[in-house]
Motif scaffolding. Sequence first.
Motif, PDB file in Angstrom:
ATOM      1  N   GLY A 173       2.651  -4.283   1.627  1.00  0.00           N
ATOM      2  CA  GLY A 173       3.017  -4.860   0.339  1.00  0.00           C
ATOM      3  C   GLY A 173       2.517  -6.265   0.093  1.00  0.00           C
ATOM      4  N   PHE A 174       1.575  -6.733   0.921  1.00  0.00           N
ATOM      5  CA  PHE A 174       1.058  -8.093   0.762  1.00  0.00           C
ATOM      6  C   PHE A 174      -0.434  -8.038   0.399  1.00  0.00           C
ATOM      7  CE2 PHE A 174       4.579  -8.177   3.766  1.00  0.00           C
ATOM      8  CZ  PHE A 174       5.423  -9.119   3.182  1.00  0.00           C
ATOM      9  N   ALA A 175      -0.719  -7.438  -0.745  1.00  0.00           N
ATOM     10  CA  ALA A 175      -2.104  -7.186  -1.139  1.00  0.00           C
ATOM     11  C   ALA A 175      -2.883  -8.477  -1.341  1.00  0.00           C
ATOM     12  CB  ALA A 175      -2.137  -6.343  -2.415  1.00  0.00           C
ATOM     13  N   THR A 176      -2.290  -9.424  -2.041  1.00  0.00           N
ATOM     14  CA  THR A 176      -3.011 -10.669  -2.335  1.00  0.00           C
ATOM     15  C   THR A 176      -3.370 -11.413  -1.059  1.00  0.00           C
ATOM     16  OG1 THR A 176      -1.835 -10.847  -4.450  1.00  0.00           O
ATOM     17  CG2 THR A 176      -2.922 -12.832  -3.616  1.00  0.00           C
ATOM     18  N   ALA A 177      -2.417 -11.495  -0.136  1.00  0.00           N
ATOM     19  CA  ALA A 177      -2.673 -12.178   1.136  1.00  0.00           C
ATOM     20  C   ALA A 177      -3.729 -11.443   1.944  1.00  0.00           C
ATOM     21  CB  ALA A 177      -1.381 -12.295   1.938  1.00  0.00           C
ATOM     22  N   ALA A 178      -3.701 -10.103   1.905  1.00  0.00           N
ATOM     23  CA  ALA A 178      -4.674  -9.307   2.653  1.00  0.00           C
ATOM     24  C   ALA A 178      -6.090  -9.574   2.149  1.00  0.00           C
ATOM     25  CB  ALA A 178      -4.338  -7.828   2.540  1.00  0.00           C
ATOM     26  N   VAL A 179      -6.266  -9.544   0.838  1.00  0.00           N
ATOM     27  CA  VAL A 179      -7.590  -9.775   0.258  1.00  0.00           C
ATOM     28  C   VAL A 179      -8.053 -11.207   0.516  1.00  0.00           C
ATOM     29  CG1 VAL A 179      -8.858  -9.941  -1.920  1.00  0.00           C
ATOM     30  CG2 VAL A 179      -7.386  -7.975  -1.483  1.00  0.00           C
ATOM     31  N   ALA A 180      -7.141 -12.157   0.383  1.00  0.00           N
ATOM     32  CA  ALA A 180      -7.506 -13.559   0.602  1.00  0.00           C
ATOM     33  C   ALA A 180      -7.996 -13.785   2.030  1.00  0.00           C
ATOM     34  CB  ALA A 180      -6.314 -14.465   0.303  1.00  0.00           C
ATOM     35  N   ARG A 181      -7.348 -13.128   2.997  1.00  0.00           N
ATOM     36  CA  ARG A 181      -7.758 -13.304   4.392  1.00  0.00           C
ATOM     37  C   ARG A 181      -9.174 -12.760   4.613  1.00  0.00           C
ATOM     38  NH1 ARG A 181      -6.035 -12.913   9.789  1.00  0.00           N
ATOM     39  NH2 ARG A 181      -7.877 -13.551  10.943  1.00  0.00           N
ATOM     40  N   VAL A 182      -9.473 -11.605   4.046  1.00  0.00           N
ATOM     41  CA  VAL A 182     -10.804 -11.021   4.221  1.00  0.00           C
ATOM     42  C   VAL A 182     -11.854 -11.891   3.543  1.00  0.00           C
ATOM     43  CG1 VAL A 182     -12.259  -9.023   3.775  1.00  0.00           C
ATOM     44  CG2 VAL A 182      -9.874  -8.684   4.415  1.00  0.00           C
ATOM     45  N   GLU A 183     -11.566 -12.325   2.325  1.00  0.00           N
ATOM     46  CA  GLU A 183     -12.544 -13.152   1.606  1.00  0.00           C
ATOM     47  C   GLU A 183     -12.785 -14.479   2.326  1.00  0.00           C
ATOM     48  OE1 GLU A 183     -12.182 -11.581  -2.979  1.00  0.00           O
ATOM     49  OE2 GLU A 183     -10.864 -13.218  -2.356  1.00  0.00           O
ATOM     50  N   SER A 184     -11.740 -15.044   2.929  1.00  0.00           N
ATOM     51  CA  SER A 184     -11.907 -16.276   3.697  1.00  0.00           C
ATOM     52  C   SER A 184     -12.799 -16.044   4.912  1.00  0.00           C
ATOM     53  CB  SER A 184     -10.537 -16.791   4.145  1.00  0.00           C
ATOM     54  OG  SER A 184     -10.669 -17.909   4.992  1.00  0.00           O
ATOM     55  N   ALA A 185     -12.551 -14.936   5.634  1.00  0.00           N
ATOM     56  CA  ALA A 185     -13.378 -14.614   6.800  1.00  0.00           C
ATOM     57  C   ALA A 185     -14.820 -14.350   6.395  1.00  0.00           C
ATOM     58  CB  ALA A 185     -12.799 -13.398   7.526  1.00  0.00           C
TER      59      ALA A 185
END
Length: 440
Positions: A173-185
């Motif tokens: 349920g943490f979609a925004t955080a998941a995407v942000a982590r990938v984009e940061s990496a």
Amino acid sequence: MTLGQQGDEPLGARIRRLRTGRGWTQRELAEPQYNRGFLAKVEAGRRPPSDEVLAYLAQRLGLTVDELRFGRPPGVAETLWTELRDAYQALEQGRVAEAEETFADAETRAADYHLPDVECYARFCLAESKWQRFDLAGATTGFEHAERVSAEAPAWLRALIVYRWSACRYASGFATAAVARVESALGELRAGEPVDPDAELALLTALIHPLVEMGALHRARRATEDGQRAAALATRIDFVARFHRQSAQLWQAVGLPDRADAELTEAVRLFGLLGYDRDVARCHWARGFVLRRLGRLPEARAELTRARDLLTEVDSTEGILGATIELAEVRRLQGALDEAEILIQDISPLLEGRQDVEARAEVNRLLGLIARAKGDLPGATLLLRKAADDQERAAPRTGLVATSLHLGDVLREQDRLPEAISAYRNGVRAAADADTDPVR
């Protein structure tokens, strides 16, 4: 003496054991650069050897410095990598307990021999087995455990850890955080030179599903097109296969089903070459999803039934749950309401105590639509509200738009017009938040 015992052996004692095993005296090993008395102090642990001394003794003994320092048998790193690759294939084929035993043993041995890259992969594999068992909390912790020793791991492995971690967070349920982590990496990876194409491909693949579900089709398409360029340079077949499977979702979402089907066909071929039965089954699940969206319900039912059977054979709880939800939706659309409800009831125990918000929302949405079709409007209202609440928190905008529409219709049928209008407005807001222009 086992490999692990060698890793715990004091360095001086190890030098003495290796020397006497060759039948050498202390003078024969020490000279010409050092004398017998100096070596005696080293072997007794009274004089820690410098890097220069270790390099000399290792060369004399025919070993690398790390083999001498950590007691590594020659070739142990390559052996452990091979064992882990074979065990991962066993995991893909449903031999979960066998694979987990190998992963745990390899982690211990890699730690004993100070092989952080191997230890990192062993930890990743253990987390992957938890993902297959649908233990999202355990898998998340496991991927974080792997990341702690990832500094010396290859770029592709560091990217894969981020990929899987973000998938767990998205499902929780943490979609925004998941995407942000990938984009940061991804940004960090691209800031370096040269960019590892396998690592880049893994991170781009990780973005496609959450972005599509969030309605961010512009960004999902950009990730897919960038992934096509990375895939042409990638060397890992499994990464290329995962990309083809995920990109199919984007092409289906923008109205190109034939292209989606071609991507899935290629993914099945590549996963088959690797002996990755679990991922082959997941491709059949994905193809059933595409066929359902095209309205080809009999074909979708056959494909999803096949996927569920294959996923059961390989003991993939996560896959069984997803394929069954999709199959239940097909049966509902075909008017087999009782069968659809039974399918959902059969998998309900798999959701108990788990964090998969997306799956829980889909289950409640489906049960709500079944209740509506059976004339139970109050029951349908309650279930659809639960689904909408989960989808609003988890940010899958495309799902929230549809659920809000259904909820508004059910409320309107009960003459609860103010509530119906509120539900419709919620859907409009979700649609406005989504980037639904496919930009062909």
